[in-house]
Design a protein around this motif. Structure first.
Motif, PDB file in Angstrom:
ATOM      1  N   LEU A   1       0.845  -1.192   0.000  1.00 42.52           N
ATOM      2  CA  LEU A   1       0.000   0.000   0.000  1.00 42.52           C
ATOM      3  C   LEU A   1       0.881   1.243   0.000  1.00 42.52           C
ATOM      4  O   LEU A   1       1.959   1.238   0.578  1.00 42.52           O
ATOM      5  CB  LEU A   1      -0.896   0.023   1.251  1.00 42.52           C
ATOM      6  CG  LEU A   1      -2.017  -1.000   1.311  1.00 42.52           C
ATOM      7  CD1 LEU A   1      -2.751  -0.880   2.638  1.00 42.52           C
ATOM      8  CD2 LEU A   1      -2.990  -0.810   0.149  1.00 42.52           C
ATOM      9  N   GLU A   2       0.390   2.297  -0.635  1.00 43.77           N
ATOM     10  CA  GLU A   2       1.160   3.530  -0.724  1.00 43.77           C
ATOM     11  C   GLU A   2       1.243   4.221   0.640  1.00 43.77           C
ATOM     12  O   GLU A   2       2.278   4.740   1.029  1.00 43.77           O
ATOM     13  CB  GLU A   2       0.467   4.459  -1.722  1.00 43.77           C
ATOM     14  CG  GLU A   2       1.294   5.628  -2.192  1.00 43.77           C
ATOM     15  CD  GLU A   2       0.558   6.362  -3.299  1.00 43.77           C
ATOM     16  OE1 GLU A   2       1.123   6.503  -4.385  1.00 43.77           O
ATOM     17  OE2 GLU A   2      -0.604   6.770  -3.073  1.00 43.77           O
ATOM     18  N   ASP A   3       0.112   4.210   1.357  1.00 44.34           N
ATOM     19  CA  ASP A   3       0.032   4.992   2.598  1.00 44.34           C
ATOM     20  C   ASP A   3       0.460   4.238   3.854  1.00 44.34           C
ATOM     21  O   ASP A   3       0.632   4.837   4.904  1.00 44.34           O
ATOM     22  CB  ASP A   3      -1.409   5.489   2.820  1.00 44.34           C
ATOM     23  CG  ASP A   3      -1.831   6.434   1.716  1.00 44.34           C
ATOM     24  OD1 ASP A   3      -0.939   7.028   1.083  1.00 44.34           O
ATOM     25  OD2 ASP A   3      -3.047   6.565   1.488  1.00 44.34           O
TER      26      ASP A   3
ATOM     27  N   ARG B   1      -5.037   1.300 -10.827  1.00 43.89           N
ATOM     28  CA  ARG B   1      -5.579   2.143  -9.764  1.00 43.89           C
ATOM     29  C   ARG B   1      -4.456   2.675  -8.873  1.00 43.89           C
ATOM     30  O   ARG B   1      -3.482   1.986  -8.605  1.00 43.89           O
ATOM     31  CB  ARG B   1      -6.536   1.303  -8.919  1.00 43.89           C
ATOM     32  CG  ARG B   1      -7.261   2.124  -7.895  1.00 43.89           C
ATOM     33  CD  ARG B   1      -8.241   1.263  -7.133  1.00 43.89           C
ATOM     34  NE  ARG B   1      -9.140   2.122  -6.381  1.00 43.89           N
ATOM     35  CZ  ARG B   1     -10.415   1.843  -6.147  1.00 43.89           C
ATOM     36  NH1 ARG B   1     -10.937   0.735  -6.599  1.00 43.89           N
ATOM     37  NH2 ARG B   1     -11.166   2.659  -5.474  1.00 43.89           N
TER      38      ARG B   1
ATOM     39  N   GLY C   1      -2.730   4.267  -5.295  1.00 37.37           N
ATOM     40  CA  GLY C   1      -2.764   3.846  -3.905  1.00 37.37           C
ATOM     41  C   GLY C   1      -1.910   2.620  -3.611  1.00 37.37           C
ATOM     42  O   GLY C   1      -1.778   2.201  -2.471  1.00 37.37           O
ATOM     43  N   TYR C   2      -1.358   2.019  -4.673  1.00 39.41           N
ATOM     44  CA  TYR C   2      -0.514   0.840  -4.508  1.00 39.41           C
ATOM     45  C   TYR C   2       0.871   1.132  -5.066  1.00 39.41           C
ATOM     46  O   TYR C   2       1.027   1.907  -6.000  1.00 39.41           O
ATOM     47  CB  TYR C   2      -1.096  -0.360  -5.268  1.00 39.41           C
ATOM     48  CG  TYR C   2      -2.511  -0.691  -4.870  1.00 39.41           C
ATOM     49  CD1 TYR C   2      -2.775  -1.403  -3.701  1.00 39.41           C
ATOM     50  CD2 TYR C   2      -3.585  -0.286  -5.660  1.00 39.41           C
ATOM     51  CE1 TYR C   2      -4.073  -1.705  -3.326  1.00 39.41           C
ATOM     52  CE2 TYR C   2      -4.892  -0.584  -5.289  1.00 39.41           C
ATOM     53  CZ  TYR C   2      -5.131  -1.295  -4.125  1.00 39.41           C
ATOM     54  OH  TYR C   2      -6.406  -1.585  -3.759  1.00 39.41           O
TER      55      TYR C   2
ATOM     56  N   GLU D   1     -12.133  10.299  -6.498  1.00 37.87           N
ATOM     57  CA  GLU D   1     -11.049   9.543  -7.135  1.00 37.87           C
ATOM     58  C   GLU D   1     -11.530   8.174  -7.635  1.00 37.87           C
ATOM     59  O   GLU D   1     -11.021   7.660  -8.626  1.00 37.87           O
ATOM     60  CB  GLU D   1      -9.886   9.335  -6.153  1.00 37.87           C
ATOM     61  CG  GLU D   1      -9.088  10.604  -5.880  1.00 37.87           C
ATOM     62  CD  GLU D   1      -8.353  11.122  -7.121  1.00 37.87           C
ATOM     63  OE1 GLU D   1      -7.946  10.306  -7.973  1.00 37.87           O
ATOM     64  OE2 GLU D   1      -8.213  12.361  -7.238  1.00 37.87           O
ATOM     65  N   THR D   2     -12.473   7.594  -6.934  1.00 37.71           N
ATOM     66  CA  THR D   2     -12.967   6.275  -7.336  1.00 37.71           C
ATOM     67  C   THR D   2     -13.701   6.377  -8.670  1.00 37.71           C
ATOM     68  O   THR D   2     -13.497   5.557  -9.565  1.00 37.71           O
ATOM     69  CB  THR D   2     -13.920   5.726  -6.258  1.00 37.71           C
ATOM     70  OG1 THR D   2     -13.251   5.830  -5.008  1.00 37.71           O
ATOM     71  CG2 THR D   2     -14.274   4.291  -6.521  1.00 37.71           C
TER      72      THR D   2
END
Ligand code: ADP
Ligand code: MG
Lengths: 252, 427
Positions: free
Chosen positions: A11-13, A52, A54-55, B373-374
């Protein structure tokens, strides 16, 4: 068609590693299924493949027809022929379903250097595909997925797939929330698209979808890895004995 | 922060630059308005309804110079729509550029030229403005009544066959325009008023709209696209039983805009919808201050205000629904939302409900957020490029306001203007 090698994703965060070395090759014209317990990383794999945010990919690669996917924008992957049927299709108030589909189709055509589809041809195409999936005209006029039932959302995903005609289709739990009739419609929709040039990666929790869409290969995913690969009989084994036995056997 | 000058001094300074032409049939109304203005004074930041918007540039004795440049490739608004054109250049009627003042079912005169007594106008000029000064003070509206020498007087007597378009052209860099329009919609009559263009470096405007029993009034306005213009506008409307009042405003750019709308539903079963879509990039301050009073029974009101803000733009919404005692079966709705395209932009909202009747349905909501964002990823995963996907979502955000425009051709024109603006301001 699709070749995933040693894919590691966090995960990025947070410092949470989700995929821990996924290896998977889907050949052209084949249907592969991925089964596995909740939280094993199936959806994450589908999101990372489709781009997507976030990863973070910390190691490994994923190629489609020899082209590295992971550096591409999501829209470039789509234009190259990748499609993800979402586990949770997104509602977009204010954007009409028809506008959305036409914008998407024309954007992909443009990216591939093809002409835009004419309004008349588009309407004909949508009508024909929608009819097969028992999606009525009223649903097409409404905003994307807004007020759709769970089953309608899933059928809408398959409609998009039928119209965009991708060559690599990833279906993430398309069967969840479907009753028997809807499951049949969706499966027929998928089967109608099967051909020698198109591949499928079908993510599911249950064997029942695979009764309708017969896979060539079944993989079991657990804890961020593919832990077992076999033929359709593997799915039946999961159905009968659950994942626990399988995973225990692997651990030994 | 201390105010720069006491209120009286500021008011005196503002008035010093204006010439008071107290003649003709409007004289008593002008005198009263001047007295109102002097008594209340021009606003300061401490005034309750000026906390979010700095009135300094409206208070200044002279208009600040404003370039007339727009966004470059923007096209005229409502270009393809068949309409009667009335053109004002820097706030002065331009007969040569306008169509003849003749159209079925509407009597058209000009405020400046109408020297003889026009009874209906005398009964309206400054009247709704004066009513609208309570409970909220609106000094610049009183200024508009006292000092405007330009404007149109429209008496609508039937279904007007095409829209009446007020076209405002800004030519001189320091022009300071004051306009006052009066529109009376007689029982069962119907008209559409279009307004477009930036008018002047600074515009102070009042529009009084009196909708009689069963009358229907439609107003679609496009403010912009100059960047440096300043405008303080007011609409005062009174809607009788079964009457309809609909007003939509698109605002693109503009360093300082305050649009006030004061609407009274006085008869039963009347309807008032007031909506706005504002898009600002950078030096942009846009304020919608709306007050809807329900007096009649079973009236419906809607306030729909949407703002798209980026690069430090500011949006303000102050909206109130007042339901008076006895206004049973009121259906009131208010929504104010902003879409912040970055962290530098701000939206300040003050939604208010004040209800003195028990059998009413009133709802209000205010939100401020970024692009989803989704949803953005979903669109992109289907092949829609990032910028196009963002524009689709921005337009989707504005859709509820645009839908308030009944005429499809006009709605389509507004939609295209917005699309063009978004294309020029892609992030
Ligand atoms: N964005 C995220 N934030 C936090 N945790 C996440 C996120 N995405 C996935 N996870 C976690 O990663 C693991 C795998 O999730 P997922 O890929 O959805 O599994 P599956 O689809 O196999 O059920 C789960 O533990 C989930 O909670
Ligand atoms: Mg999942």
């Amino acid at each position: 068609m699709l070749e995933i090698k040693n894919l590691h994703v966090k995960l990025e965060d947070e410092d949470k590693v989700i995929l821990k070395g996924v290896n998977l090759t889907v050949e052209a014209g084949k249907v592969h299924a991925i089964m596995g317990p909740n939280g094993s990383g199936k959806s994450t794999l589908s999101y990372v493949l489709s781009g997507r945010g976030g990863y973070v990919v910390t190691d490994g690669s994923a190629t489609m027809d020899g082209h590295e996917l992971l550096g591409m924008e999501p829209e470039e992957r789509a234009a190259a022929g990748l499609f993800l049927a979402f586990q949770y299709p997104v509602e977009i108030p204010g954007v009409g379903n028809m506008t959305f589909l036409r914008t998407a189709l024309n954007a992909q055509r443009k990216a591939r250097g093809e002409d835009e589809i004419s309004a008349g041809d588009f309407l004909k195409l949508v009508r024909e595909k929608a009819k097969a999936l028992k999606i009525d005209a009223d649903m097409m006029k409404r905003p994307v997925n807004v007020g759709f039932s769970g089953g309608e959302k899933k059928r809408n995903e398959i409609l998009q797939m039928a119209i965009l005609e991708p060559k690599m289709c990833i279906l993430d739990e398309t069967d969840s929330g479907l009753d028997v009739d809807a499951l049949k419609l969706v499966s027929d929709g998928v089967n109608a698209l099967r051909d020698a040039g198109r591949s499928f990666l079908v993510i599911t929790h249950y064997q029942r979808l695979l009764d309708h869409i017969t896979p060539d290969v079944v993989h079991i995913m657990a804890n961020g890895r593919i832990v077992k690969t076999g033929g359709p009989e593997l799915a039946l084994e999961v159905e009968k004995n659950g994942y626990a036995d399988l995973l225990d056997a692997e651990a030994v | 922060m201390a105010e720069a000058k006491p209120k009286d001094d500021r008011t005196a300074a503002r008035l010093a630059g204006l010439s008071f032409a107290n003649e003709g049939w409007q004289a008593p109304a002008r005198g009263d308005a001047l007295a109102r203005l002097t008594a209340m004074g021009v606003p300061g930041r401490r005034d309750e309804y000026w906390r979010y918007t700095d009135p300094a540039s409206f208070n200044a004795p002279e208009a600040m110079a404003a370039s007339t440049a727009g966004d470059g490739d923007d096209r005229p608004v409502f270009e393809g729509i068949d309409r009667l054109k009335l053109v004002f250049v820097d706030g002065v009627f331009d007969a040569a550029a306008s169509d003849p003042l003749a159209l079925d079912h509407v009597e058209i005169s000009l405020l400046g030229a109408a020297q003889s007594d026009i009874h209906w106008a005398r009964d309206l000029y400054g009247v709704l403005e004066a009513r609208g000064q309570v409970p909220v003070k609106r000094p610049f509206a009183a200024l508009g009544t006292a000092f405007a020498t330009e404007g149109v007087l429209l008496r609508v007597t039937g279904a007007v066959p095409k829209p009446v378009a007020l076209i405002y052209i800004h030519r001189a860099e320091t022009s300071d325009a004051i306009l006052h329009h009066c529109i009376r919609v007689e029982p069962g009559a119907e008209v559409t008023i279009l307004e477009s263009g930036p008018a002047a470096a600074r515009l102070t405007k009042v529009m009084e709209v009196d909708v009689a029993e069963g009358g229907r009034f439609h107003h679609i306005r496009a403010q912009g696209p100059d960047h440096e213009r300043r405008a303080c506008t007011h609409i005062f409307a009174r809607v009788a039983g079964k009457g309809l009042f609909k007003s939509f405003t698109l605002t693109a750019n503009g360093v300082m805009t305050r649009n006030e709308a004061v609407i009274e539903l006085v008869g039963d079963d009347a309807v008032a919808h007031v909506a706005g879509a504002a898009v600002g990039d950078g030096r942009f301050h846009h304020d919608d201050t709306v007050f809807v009073t329900h007096q009649g029974q079973a009236c419906e009101s809607r306030q729909v205000f949407k703002k798209v803000l980026k690069n430090g733009a500011t949006g303000v919404f102050q909206g109130k629904i007042l339901v008076k005692p006895g206004a049973q079966k009121t259906d009131g709705y208010q929504i104010s939302q902003s879409l912040l395209l970055d962290d530098d932009s701000v939206f300040l909202a003050k939604p208010e409900l004040e209800i003195y009747a028990d059998d009413v349905k009133c709802s209000h909501g205010s939100t401020s957020g970024a692009i989803d964002e989704t949803a953005l990823f979903y669109l992109r995963s289907r092949g829609v490029p990032l910028k196009a996907a963002q524009s689709l979502l921005v337009l989707a955000f504005l859709a509820e306001a645009i839908q308030e425009i009944e005429n499809e051709e006009i709605a389509e024109d507004i939609q295209q203007l917005l699309e063009a603006w978004l294309a020029r301001h892609e992030h």
